[in-house]
Scaffold this motif. Structure first.
Motif, mmCIF file in Angstrom:
data_model
loop_
_atom_site.group_PDB
_atom_site.id
_atom_site.type_symbol
_atom_site.label_atom_id
_atom_site.label_comp_id
_atom_site.label_asym_id
_atom_site.label_seq_id
_atom_site.Cartn_x
_atom_site.Cartn_y
_atom_site.Cartn_z
ATOM 1 N N TRP A 26 -5.411 0.500 -4.011
ATOM 2 C CA TRP A 26 -4.177 0.952 -3.348
ATOM 3 C C TRP A 26 -4.242 2.442 -3.039
ATOM 4 C CZ3 TRP A 26 0.120 -0.072 -0.771
ATOM 5 C CH2 TRP A 26 1.219 0.774 -0.843
ATOM 6 N N THR A 56 -4.170 3.938 0.675
ATOM 7 C CA THR A 56 -3.057 4.772 1.173
ATOM 8 C C THR A 56 -3.551 6.170 1.557
ATOM 9 O OG1 THR A 56 -2.440 5.206 -1.115
ATOM 10 C CG2 THR A 56 -1.162 3.529 0.049
ATOM 11 N N PHE A 81 4.705 4.383 2.144
ATOM 12 C CA PHE A 81 4.679 3.296 1.159
ATOM 13 C C PHE A 81 5.631 2.143 1.515
ATOM 14 C CE2 PHE A 81 3.676 7.126 -1.523
ATOM 15 C CZ PHE A 81 2.315 6.868 -1.571
ATOM 16 N N MET A 82 6.837 2.493 1.995
ATOM 17 C CA MET A 82 7.838 1.438 2.179
ATOM 18 C C MET A 82 7.434 0.409 3.239
ATOM 19 S SD MET A 82 10.398 0.070 0.953
ATOM 20 C CE MET A 82 11.310 1.139 -0.136
ATOM 21 N N ARG A 84 4.881 -1.817 1.675
ATOM 22 C CA ARG A 84 5.477 -2.731 0.687
ATOM 23 C C ARG A 84 6.200 -3.885 1.396
ATOM 24 N NH1 ARG A 84 6.887 -2.971 -4.552
ATOM 25 N NH2 ARG A 84 6.343 -0.842 -5.134
ATOM 26 N N THR A 142 4.958 -7.566 0.727
ATOM 27 C CA THR A 142 5.747 -8.365 -0.218
ATOM 28 C C THR A 142 7.010 -8.947 0.398
ATOM 29 O OG1 THR A 142 7.130 -6.532 -1.014
ATOM 30 C CG2 THR A 142 4.987 -6.804 -2.087
ATOM 31 N N ASP A 150 11.832 -4.702 -0.508
ATOM 32 C CA ASP A 150 11.851 -3.230 -0.512
ATOM 33 C C ASP A 150 11.788 -2.656 -1.924
ATOM 34 O OD1 ASP A 150 14.294 -3.793 -1.560
ATOM 35 O OD2 ASP A 150 15.471 -2.839 0.032
ATOM 36 N N HIS A 151 11.502 -3.510 -2.889
ATOM 37 C CA HIS A 151 11.415 -3.040 -4.276
ATOM 38 C C HIS A 151 10.400 -3.917 -4.987
ATOM 39 C CE1 HIS A 151 14.043 -6.536 -4.317
ATOM 40 N NE2 HIS A 151 13.605 -6.730 -5.546
ATOM 41 N N GLU A 174 4.644 -1.761 -9.180
ATOM 42 C CA GLU A 174 3.726 -0.838 -8.507
ATOM 43 C C GLU A 174 2.693 -1.601 -7.691
ATOM 44 O OE1 GLU A 174 1.780 2.260 -10.599
ATOM 45 O OE2 GLU A 174 3.537 2.562 -11.888
ATOM 46 N N LEU A 175 2.513 -1.170 -6.456
ATOM 47 C CA LEU A 175 1.581 -1.900 -5.592
ATOM 48 C C LEU A 175 0.137 -1.711 -6.037
ATOM 49 C CD1 LEU A 175 3.410 -1.572 -2.231
ATOM 50 C CD2 LEU A 175 2.653 -3.694 -3.308
#
Ligand code: GLU
Length: 446
Positions: free
Chosen positions: A390, A394, A409-410, A413, A417, A420-421, A424-425
Motif C-alpha cells: 500500500w 500510494t 487515500f479516500m 478506499r 472497498t 468511506d471508512h 487500514e488499507l
C-alpha cells in the motif's frame, strides 16, 4: 480464612438481568478466587410462578458468563428440611399461628396509621387462647405463621456496609408460612444456608432488612451466623432500577445483541467499586479486583452505551485463537492477519462479516474521478503483495498525479472497498489481492 461457601439464589420466575449477574459474579468469582464453593440455589418455593424454562435459561446465562456452579439445588425438593425447621421454631414459641384475613389486617393497619402509630402487626394472635384458636379453626380458618421477633437492635459487621444494624422493634413479625402451608422466601433461605454451611451471604442491599430477621432465625435455630455482604444495586442512567421488565438488559437480550460475556461481567462487577470500569478479558483477573469494602453504598449507575464501549475495547485486543471458532461459524475466518487487520474496527464480533465481504467480495466500487483511479491503477504493483504494498503504491500514485493526503487515500478506499471508512488499507490490500483490486479499480463488482 477457611474456604468460603457461597450461593447465588435466583427465583426462576423470569430471565435474569445484568443486575442479577452482579450478585452471581460477586459470589462465583469470590469463591473462585478463594478456592471455595459456589452453589446455584433455585428459590422455587413458589410453585406457580417458578418455571423450568427460566431455571434452564439461568443456567444457560451463567454458563455464557463463564461461571459454573459446583452444586445446583432446588428449594422445591427440600420441603422436609423447612418443615422440620418450622416445627423447631414452633416448639420454642418463635413461630405462632395467626388467623387474620388480609382485609382484617388492612383495616388494622389503617386504624394504626390514623392514630399516628407505626403500621406494624399488633400480635393480637399471640394473645389467643387455645379455645379461641379452636373456634377460629372450626369456622374453617387456616392459620398463617409468623416469626416472633425479638424487639432488639440487630447488628452485624457487613463486608460492604461496615457496622450495620436494623431495629427489629419497628418491624412486623414476618409471615414465614402461608395459610396454604407454602413458605415465603425468608425461612427456607436460612435453612439452606445452615444446611449447606454457607459462610458468606453476598446479595443486594434490598435484603438488608431481611438480614436482621434472618439473623434472629439463625439464632432461634441455634446455629452460627454467616458473614453478610450487601452490595449496591445497579440503576440505569435515568435512575431506574432494573426489573425483569427491562428485557433488553436481560442476559439473554445482551447475548442476542452480540455483546461479549466479559463486557457484561466487567461492567456488572466493577461499576460502583473503587476500580475504573474497564474491560477485563479474564474472569480470574476480574476476581482479583473484587473488594467488598470498596463497593459504594450508593446505587451503581451505569449507562447501557458503556457496554458497547467495553465490548469494542475487548474485541480490539482479542487474540485470534480465542475468536477463531466463532469466525468459522460466521463464515468469516480469513486467517489471523485478517482478524488483526479488522478487529480494531469492530464493536461486535459478528460485524466481522462486513469486512470479510470487503476482502472476498463482491464489492461494488465507488469511483467518482475515473481519470485519477485509472492513473492509480497503472502504477499498481504486481504481486506478491504484503503490508508494504500500500505504501509503495500510494507513493507511486502521489509521484504520478501530485495528489496527496485524503484526496489520494479516500478515492482509493472508495474504489477498493466501496466504503468511506474501514481498517487500514495497508493491512487490507494484501488480503484483497491484486486480481480483485484491479477489477475493482476498473469499476467492476468483484
Ligand atoms: N431469591 C432471593 C432473591 O432473588 C435470594 C436472596 C438471597 O440471596 O438470600 O432475591
Amino acid at each position: 480464612m477457611s474456604k468460603p461457601i457461597v450461593r447465588f439464589a435466583p427465583s426462576p420466575t423470569g430471565h435474569i438481568h445484568i443486575g442479577n449477574t452482579r450478585v452471581a459474579l460477586l459470589n462465583a468469582l469470590f469463591a473462585r478466587r478463594e478456592g471455595g464453593t459456589f452453589i446455584l440455589r433455585f428459590d422455587d418455593t413458589d410453585l406457580v410462578r417458578s418455571k423450568q424454562e427460566y431455571a434452564d435459561s439461568i443456567e444457560t446465562d451463567l454458563k455464557w458468563l463463564g461461571i459454573a456452579p459446583d452444586i445446583v439445588l432446588r428449594q422445591s425438593e427440600r420441603f422436609d428440611l423447612y418443615d422440620a425447621a418450622a416445627e423447631q421454631l414452633k416448639d420454642v414459641g418463635r413461630l405462632y399461628p395467626c388467623y387474620e384475613t388480609p382485609e382484617e389486617l388492612e383495616f388494622r393497619r389503617k386504624r394504626q396509621l390514623a392514630r399516628g402509630l407505626p403500621p406494624i402487626y399488633d400480635r393480637a394472635a399471640l394473645k389467643l387462647t387455645d379455645e379461641e384458636r379452636a373456634t377460629l379453626e372450626s369456622e374453617g380458618r387456616k392459620p398463617h405463621w409468623r416469626f416472633r421477633l425479638d424487639h432488639t437492635n440487630v447488628a452485624w459487621n457487613d463486608l460492604v456496609r461496615g457496622e450495620a444494624h436494623v431495629d427489629c422493634g419497628s418491624l412486623s413479625d414476618p409471615v414465614l408460612v402461608r395459610e396454604d402451608g407454602t413458605y415465603l422466601y425468608t425461612l427456607p433461605s436460612v435453612v439452606d444456608d445452615i444446611d449447606l454451611k454457607i459462610t458468606h451471604v453476598i446479595r443486594g442491599e434490598d435484603h438488608v432488612t431481611n438480614t436482621a430477621v434472618q439473623i434472629q432465625i439463625f439464632e432461634a435455630l441455634g446455629t452460627a451466623i454467616p458473614t453478610f455482604a450487601h452490595h449496591s444495586l445497579l440503576i440505569t442512567a435515568s435512575g431506574e432500577g432494573l426489573s425483569k421488565r427491562l428485557g433488553h438488559l436481560s442476559v439473554k437480550g445482551l447475548r442476542d445483541a452480540g455483546l461479549e460475556p466479559q463486557a457484561v461481567a466487567s461492567l456488572a462487577v466493577l461499576v460502583g467499586s473503587a476500580e475504573a470500569v474497564r474491560p477485563v478479558a479474564d474472569l480470574n483477573e476480574l476476581a482479583k479486583l473484587i473488594d467488598f469494602s470498596h463497593i459504594s453504598r450508593a446505587p451503581a449507575k451505569f449507562d447501557e452505551s458503556e457496554l458497547e464501549h467495553l465490548n469494542a475495547r475487548l474485541i480490539h485486543e482479542m487474540p485470534y485463537e480465542i475468536v477463531r471458532e466463532r469466525l468459522v461459524a460466521l463464515d468469516a475466518d480469513l486467517g489471523e492477519a485478517f482478524w488483526n487487520a479488522v478487529r480494531g474496527n469492530l464493536t461486535k464480533v459478528r460485524d466481522v462479516a462486513e469486512w470479510a465481504k470487503v476482502v472476498r467480495g463482491p464489492v461494488t466500487p465507488v469511483i467518482e474521478d475515473r481519470a485519477f483511479i485509472d492513473a492509480a491503477a497503472e502504477v499498481l504493483p504486481d504481486g506478491p503483495w504484503d503490508t508494504t504494498t500500500w505504501k509503495a503504491w500510494t507513493e507511486a500514485v502521489k509521484t504520478k498525479t501530485g495528489v496527496k493526503g485524503k484526496a489520494l487515500f479516500m478515492p482509493l478506499r472508495l474504489a477498493l472497498t466501496g466504503l468511506d471508512h474501514g481498517p487500514e488499507l495497508g493491512n487490507l490490500l494484501p488480503l484483497v489481492g491484486p486480481e480483485r483490486a484491479k477489477a475493482r479499480l476498473s469499476g467492476q463488482m468483484a
